[in-house]
Design a protein around this motif. Structure first.
Motif: not given
Length: 361
Positions: A228-234, A265-269, A288-293, A299-305
């Motif tokens: 739920l924390l990951g869902m809220l932040i993303e 694994n599935i939802g993010a792509p 390109i901006y959307c790709v960066i976002v 990266v934040v979700d995968g490396n912190i949350i």
């Protein structure tokens, strides 16, 4: 009046001259054959149990879904218990009331705009996909354009169902209603159902079951809290970053990103593809901006949350979770896909507990 003498009770032992008891057609006199028959009966019983579980898989999955969402409610009640010195029943009721208030707010204030954006999303995705295919064809990539358009239509059918569900915000689906009702029952009196299930087990297995159930509940609460924390932040980060640049459908894309974050694994792509396609509909710079976002948020979700959640819960191998999602999704659709991750976590806890029991024996 003369007393009558008590008649001696005859022994039930057979007389020596009695005829020997003959074996019936179902009796097995050979001990080796009798042992093999018992083994075969065990395997037949396991096969019958497996067949029954497959036949009842959908209702069993609904029950498990109720347990999963009951863990969410229970986690919220425990969290409120740290700041509110009130009874558990009041805390559970407060969690449910806050949830209903949030859903009502989404339906009333954001539902209209999100529904309108949801209606536009399939057409935008189709147009952008056809532009990509046309560009590939211009670069020398040969394929049947009509066949590709048919595949796009089929894929957009699923997107259309998802966005229509989001546009309606909370649909009155029978399965969701049953899961919600069962989750409330489980969350209000969890000990009642735990004791009832333990009563069905042999007395020497109840203590082990209680310990396993306690660890499972703790693991499930932490796993879902992290999810739920990951869902809220993303969701919030995606919406805020896209809206700041003026990307169309920012609210819908943020909501979809948050909801799909429940499927690791599935939802993010999936959310990333939708985000990028919508971005390129407004030009190359917006795309390109959307790709960066998308990259920054993941990266934040995968490396912190995700590492923070895995540190305090069952650390599941990504390939294992992905395989379970593919199998459960193929068998039971979206519901199986959503519950694959918690199911794998519960199975892991049960296997670890059994391994510890075997080592201590």
């Amino acid at each position: 009046m003369a007393e009558t003498k008590a008649r001696p009770v005859r022994s039930a032992r057979p007389r020596k001259d009695a005829a020997p008891v003959q074996a019936g057609p179902s009796d097995i006199s050979d001990p080796i054959l009798r042992g093999e028959f018992k083994r075969a009966a065990v395997w037949i019983g396991l096969a019958a149990t497996l067949a029954l579980a497959i036949y009842l898989a959908q209702p069993l999955l609904v029950i498990f879904g109720g347990m999963v969402f009951a863990a969410m409610i229970d986690g919220g009640a425990r969290l409120l218990g740290r700041v509110l010195p009130i009874g558990r029943g009041w805390r559970v009721g407060l969690v449910l009331l806050l949830t209903l208030a949030f859903l009502f707010w989404v339906a009333m204030f954001a539902g209209t705009s999100i529904a309108a954006e949801a209606a536009q999303l399939p057409g935008t995705v189709k147009d952008q996909t056809l532009k990509i295919l046309s560009w590939l064809k211009g670069q020398g990539v040969h394929f049947d354009m009509q066949s590709m358009e048919g595949l796009i239509e089929k894929a957009l059918g699923g997107v259309g169902q998802l966005t229509s569900a989001v546009g309606g915000v909370i649909g009155a689906f029978t399965t969701a209603f049953l899961i919600a009702v069962m989750a409330i029952y489980f969350a209000v009196e969890p000990q009642l159902y735990r004791r009832g299930f333990a009563w069905l087990l042999p007395s020497n297995e109840r203590e082990h079951f209680e310990g396993t159930a306690t660890i499972m509940g703790k693991t499930l609460r932490r796993l879902l809290a992290g999810r739920l924390l990951g869902m809220l932040i993303e969701g919030v980060a995606t919406w805020a970053l896209l809206a700041a640049y003026g990307v169309p459908m920012a609210g819908l894309l943020g909501l979809l990103t948050g909801l799909l974050a429940f499927l690791p694994n599935i939802g993010a792509p999936i959310s990333g593809v939708l985000m990028v396609l919508v971005g390129f509909s407004g030009g190359a710079e917006m795309g390109i901006y959307c790709v960066i976002v998308y990259v920054v948020v993941q990266v934040v979700d995968g490396n912190i949350i995700v590492p923070m959640v895995a540190k305090h819960t069952a650390d599941l191998a990504p390939a294992l979770v992905l395989g379970a999602q593919l199998i459960m999704g193929a068998l039971f659709g979206l519901l199986g896909l959503m519950l694959a991750d918690p199911l794998v976590a519960m199975i892991k806890v049960a296997l670890e507990r059994q391994s510890e029991r075997n080592e201590s024996a």
